[in-house]
Design an enzyme around this catalytic site. Structure first.
Site, PDB file in Angstrom:
ATOM      1  N   LYS A 182     -11.039   1.656  -7.063  1.00 28.92           N
ATOM      2  CA  LYS A 182     -11.117   1.397  -6.136  1.00 28.92           C
ATOM      3  C   LYS A 182     -12.666   2.128  -4.981  1.00 28.92           C
ATOM      4  CE  LYS A 182      -8.427  -1.793  -5.048  1.00 28.92           C
ATOM      5  NZ  LYS A 182      -7.652  -1.963  -3.717  1.00 28.92           N
ATOM      6  N   GLN A 218       2.858   4.788 -10.915  1.00 23.50           N
ATOM      7  CA  GLN A 218       2.566   4.001 -11.194  1.00 23.50           C
ATOM      8  C   GLN A 218       1.665   4.623 -12.111  1.00 23.50           C
ATOM      9  OE1 GLN A 218       2.093   2.919  -6.911  1.00 23.50           O
ATOM     10  NE2 GLN A 218       0.918   4.601  -6.735  1.00 23.50           N
ATOM     11  N   ASP A 254      -6.265  -1.814  -9.580  1.00 20.37           N
ATOM     12  CA  ASP A 254      -6.162  -0.279 -10.387  1.00 20.37           C
ATOM     13  C   ASP A 254      -5.130  -0.019 -10.417  1.00 20.37           C
ATOM     14  OD1 ASP A 254      -5.251  -0.377  -7.605  1.00 20.37           O
ATOM     15  OD2 ASP A 254      -6.355   1.498  -7.009  1.00 20.37           O
ATOM     16  N   ASP A 266       6.302   8.182  -3.481  1.00 18.20           N
ATOM     17  CA  ASP A 266       5.163   7.274  -3.091  1.00 18.20           C
ATOM     18  C   ASP A 266       6.017   5.663  -3.076  1.00 18.20           C
ATOM     19  OD1 ASP A 266       2.658   7.007  -1.808  1.00 18.20           O
ATOM     20  OD2 ASP A 266       2.355   5.499  -3.789  1.00 18.20           O
ATOM     21  N   ASN A 267       5.787   5.398  -1.873  1.00 24.48           N
ATOM     22  CA  ASN A 267       6.618   3.935  -1.761  1.00 24.48           C
ATOM     23  C   ASN A 267       7.856   3.694  -2.652  1.00 24.48           C
ATOM     24  OD1 ASN A 267       4.678   2.532  -0.745  1.00 24.48           O
ATOM     25  ND2 ASN A 267       3.185   2.178  -2.257  1.00 24.48           N
ATOM     26  N   GLU A 303       8.670   7.909   0.931  1.00 23.72           N
ATOM     27  CA  GLU A 303       7.964   6.750   1.824  1.00 23.72           C
ATOM     28  C   GLU A 303       7.791   5.801   2.297  1.00 23.72           C
ATOM     29  OE1 GLU A 303       3.320   5.054   2.113  1.00 23.72           O
ATOM     30  OE2 GLU A 303       4.700   5.791   1.274  1.00 23.72           O
ATOM     31  N   LYS A 352      -8.254   7.944   1.851  1.00 24.60           N
ATOM     32  CA  LYS A 352      -7.471   7.736  -0.078  1.00 24.60           C
ATOM     33  C   LYS A 352      -8.598   7.359  -0.960  1.00 24.60           C
ATOM     34  CE  LYS A 352      -5.370   4.330   1.804  1.00 24.60           C
ATOM     35  NZ  LYS A 352      -4.272   3.069   2.022  1.00 24.60           N
TER      36      LYS A 352
END
Lengths: 646, 646
Positions: free
Chosen positions: B246, B306, B341, B378-379, B407, B519
């Protein structure tokens, strides 16, 4: 700890004690099931409710649907008596996810060649399960999805409603999750809808001073039937103890000729499996049961587990009673009070298994020998909860028709526990709920909380044990309204009959007990007498038989009336084909009027829509086309029972 | 179905999912247990709470006491990390029943010879269990109870408090009933009390335009410590993917030199067990962890499951990703959106057990290799719930100190489920709760419902993902009050640091996202800068360390203030030795005033009692001797943090 499923199912309703005890239902009722069902990520979750009768092998499935906040719902109808079982399955649905995704991408103008190939794989997996017609369609989809030249057709088929329906109908449920299985116990309709009358057989004689018999009871059955009662409850009909027998008005010095308390069971003439000789024989009793049955009446028998000191059990099974260090037997007591005509059963006995078995045999004896299908259980809260759970389950295993009414007027959680353990119906606090606010609050608790799933109320304005303050004045209006409330708020109702009908409400001074109570002496009643109460009770009972909306309790909705002495409520059958509205003047002395709000939303109509309300008591009709309507009720006839026609 | 016990125990609290999942607690907290406990009849019921640490063999017992409506209570203190277990026992108590009965009979003037003999039998049963002194007393009782000449003495001893205490201390528990055993998981204090700071190591350089390193982080640690933070959270520090990287502001066309998203993990330089080369080496990272530890700071690591398309896993374990029929790999997507990504982990993989194991190994690697004891996950809501339940339990089996922050900004029941599965702390909706009514309602839900037993909130006014509307104006007062609220409403709190301190709140147009977000790019910060925010955040953090009342969340009580822009709340330590009262002006533009009601009952004082409230921010003291007291707060310093002295 290893579970690959991506779906969690929790907070399931209805459950009693996390599913340890069964939820209760009635034949033909729908059991509404809901749960929180969650998947991770953005994928589409699907879920179904699976259910079956205990004697069926195959589960039936109903798709659950989400409402708000990840809550899912479905319901199933129970068609037979006995245990049903239900469970919930949830899964991430590949077919639905694929169709949803391809739809969103097409809307976004994306090309979906790769997605079509995915779809072809998914649909191929279904070809074995579907019907011939469905197979033709699916095969066509698969071919098109894989044929680059058929893109437009393929896309059209991919998002078609026809394909959607097939994906819903034949879920593949990969990695589905499943809850435990939960029980629902289903009773016959009578568990929910019953109208009880109570009298003492020994007071049934036509001749004053004479001990009534079962033959006298035969004579009275048509009267009970004509008044619309379907359940006739007799206090205990067993031999009455002679040792320490109680005298009139609960005195301890019985005089010669005193007949004693019918609950002081057992004498030289026998115990719980015997009939009091002055009433007749087992054969006579059977005749009563049969004759009643022909009139649509079931005889409810008292099941009172206690013994007079001369009960045969005391000699045959001394280990079922508690013996004190000084060699005497333990009488019933609630220190400092003593009840010397009664020995409690010693459930802590080492011989408890034989004791339990004898109690079960006693119940089964009357069921199997005389066709008894209803028991009114005396003071169940003074015997162990688990004992009842076991006994009721054992009886119902063989005779699922048998119903048990719990006579426990005690602390709320104790009453609830007895219901959870298996009692079909329960006496309630209705007897002491008089004001509008009290009645609404109590009914909301019974019908809108989880109590609705296990506690079935039976509303009695009086019993031989309770002559409530409200009735003691002998006021006619209050007798009228209390019966009306009992019979229309609750679908199970009953009265301790002659005393109520004839408003014989004299009390022991300062107590809620009847003076010259039939519990301890024979009374003579003029069974031919008719008055406004007999007429209106009969009328109300017959209306209950016609109006299905009055045959359940949990369907109640209270209506706004701008008068604290007027109580108004609406009831409806499940199909809304029968709708009734009751309005009661709670003031026994003065006329009361006010404006009642029609439940437009529940009735599915708009303000201005004209409805006809017909008072089934008087036959008068009114046309109401406004939301708020004026009513006035006089103590002479303190209620409306409106049937609603739209 | 056979259970002779006369006691039922049900409706136990606290339980998570009927006891399937553990309740959470913290070392030295008291766990309040309650249940409905019922016996049949009139006998006296007794009950005890039994508990032990998983590694202890012997149960400890605490007597439970009834409050109203058959509800019983007791609590136990958890002293160690790990699992505790509790259960409840209930029984009909023969000793207490006997003493109660004999007392009532004596008051009634009855003779109790037979009862004394019963008592002698009961007490003889205890002689083996008691201490020597107690035995002397009991033996004396037994002798007197059996000695007809000692009636007066015997009666006196029978009803004595001394005997009562022994009967309570040595219950015989015949036919006791017992619940299942339920788990309580106990964490270290940090699970409840933590103060987080977040920055991107790559933005830590002193030189604008240069990629920050762990060495730069070492330089910044003293600043973080001086501001009173105890947890420093770094976004992912692993190699960043180069395929489909990104660009700035989340663009898909990265330019040469663009650094990519730190969450796009994995490249030729390695994956989740590796360090991004531009930050330094594993050895450098260890230095940061150690140096932080010396300053009282724990490094919180990001755990983001991920993979970038060039993550080594993709080649080594293709079965951990989803492959489409056209041979391409499945990118992350939420149709119609695509995130090219990122490849999601394919948890439905047939090789899922190895996949799970590798995820666990990854977490354990950082714990065991570098001493990491805090993960920010994360997530987590896009990975299976049961996976987290398993992973967290496995990590904590070996390393009970390790904490996991969830999160998940998503649907409430999903957030709750992650907490139930084992997450130690959770991000919350605080970020979007601004008005007085919203804040009170949300806090009541978190602290007064069953959520208090499993969901530990961590309040963040902002994160790199969320630049909330309320902060976007860059208004100083709102930055002050939002941090104050986060840090005093909740004992766990955190900020995404430099952006917040320096009020760099420019947003992407119409979105709650930062413009030029770190980010996707490196930012340069003037870490030497001090302003009112840095000063006050530091001050608040240091006050939190001193005041024990601010080190828990569930102890909150909101106070009445007659102004909708003023929020007032009271907190207290368990021993009430520390009491604080916070008053916040929620209006960032105008001064607000109003009358605040002191929580007299909670404080245990009467109106007229003089209390001194000292503002720990300004040092000013006020003497309040009325229940209602005037306050006025200006946006320049929009809160009071009062310490209460009585």
């Amino acid at each position: 700890m290893y579970n690959q499923s991506r779906v969690v199912i929790e907070n399931i309703s209805p459950l009693i004690n996390s599913g340890v005890l069964p939820v209760r239902s009635i034949v033909d009722e729908a059991v509404p099931v809901s749960a929180d069902i969650l998947g991770d990520g953005h994928d589409i979750v699907a879920a179904c409710l699976c259910f079956k009768h205990e004697r069926e092998k195959k589960w039936k499935e109903i798709r659950m649907l989400p409402s708000e906040n990840d809550r899912w719902h479905a319901s199933f109808v129970v068609e037979k008596q006995g245990f049903y079982r239900y469970k919930i399955q949830g899964w991430i649905d590949p077919g639905l996810n694929w169709q949803h995704g391809i739809g969103r991408k097409l809307e976004d103008g994306q090309h979906v060649n790769s997605e079509l190939l995915e779809g072809a794989e998914i649909l191929e997996g279904l070809l074995e399960s579907v019907s011939r017609d469905e197979k033709t369609f699916l095969a066509d989809c698969v071919t098109s999805f894989r044929h680059p030249g058929a893109y437009d057709k393929a896309v059209h088929m991919a998002v078609s409603e026809q394909l959607h329906q097939l994906l819903v109908k034949y879920p593949t449920k990969p990695l589905f999750n499943e809850t435990a299985e939960f029980d629902v116990y289903v009773d016959r309709l009578k568990a929910r809808f019953s109208t009880w009358y109570e009298f003492f057989p020994r007071s049934a004689s036509e001749t004053e001073g004479q001990h009534g018999t079962f033959k006298d009871c035969l004579r009275l059955l048509p009267r009970v039937a004509a008044m619309g009662f379907d359940t006739l409850y007799f206090p205990p009909i067993h031999p009455i103890g002679e040792v320490n027998r109680k005298g009139k008005n609960n005195t301890t010095n019985a005089q010669p000729g005193d007949v004693g308390s019918t609950w002081g069971i057992g004498s030289k003439d026998g115990g719980h499996k015997d009939i009091h000789p002055q009433l007749g024989t087992v054969a006579d009793f059977k005749k009563v049961v049969k004759a009643a049955e022909k009139l649509g009446i079931e005889i409810a028998m008292d099941f009172a587990l206690q013994a007079a000191p001369d009960h045969p059990w005391v000699e045959e099974h001394p280990e079922w009673f508690k013996w004190r260090p000084d060699g005497t037997v333990q009488y019933a007591e609630n220190p400092p009070k003593k009840y010397q005509d009664i020995l409690p059963i010693y459930f802590e006995s080492k011989d408890w298994k034989n004791l339990w078995k004898e109690m079960l045999d006693t119940a089964l004896y009357w069921v199997e020998e005389c066709g008894i299908r209803v028991f009114r259980v005396d003071n169940p809260h003074t015997k162990p909860f688990y004992f009842w759970g076991w006994l009721i389950a054992e009886v119902k295993k063989k005779h699922p028709d048998v119903l048990f009414l719990s006579e426990a007027f005690t602390k709320p959680k104790v009453m609830h526990q007895l219901a959870k353990q298996g009692f079909t119906q329960s006496y309630t606090y209705f007897t002491w709920r008089n004001s509008k606010q009290e009645l609404i609050e109590y009914l909301e608790e019974l019908t809108k909380t989880d109590q609705r799933y296990f506690f079935r109320p039976n509303f009695w304005p009086n019993t031989p044990d309770i002559n409530p303050w409200s009735l003691q004045g002998g006021n006619e209006a209050i007798h009228l309204s209390r019966y009306f409330l009992a019979a229309t708020l609750s679908s199970n109702t009953g009265i301790y009959g002659p005393v109520y009908e004839f408003m014989e409400s004299a009390a022991l001074p300062g107590r809620e007990e009847y003076l010259d109570s039939e519990k301890f002496q024979i009374r003579h009643w003029d069974w031919e007498k008719e008055n406004k109460l007999t007429t209106l009770i009969s009328k109300i009972n017959h209306i209950r038989k016609e109006q299905r909306s009055l045959q359940q309790t949990n369907n109640i909705e209270f209506l706004s009336v701008e008068n604290d002495q007027l109580l108004a409520y609406y009831k409806f059958s499940d199909d809304r084909a029968d709708e009734t509205m009751m309005i009661v003047n709670l003031d026994p002395y003065y006329a009361q009027n006010g404006w009642v709000q029609l439940p437009l939303q529940s009735m599915g109509i708009h303000p201005g829509h004209r409805v006809t309300v017909t008072d089934l008591i008087t036959g008068s009709s009114y046309h109401w086309d406004k939301e708020w309507n004026f009513v006035e009720l006089h103590p002479a006839l303190p209620f409306h029972l409106f049937k609603i026609s739209k």
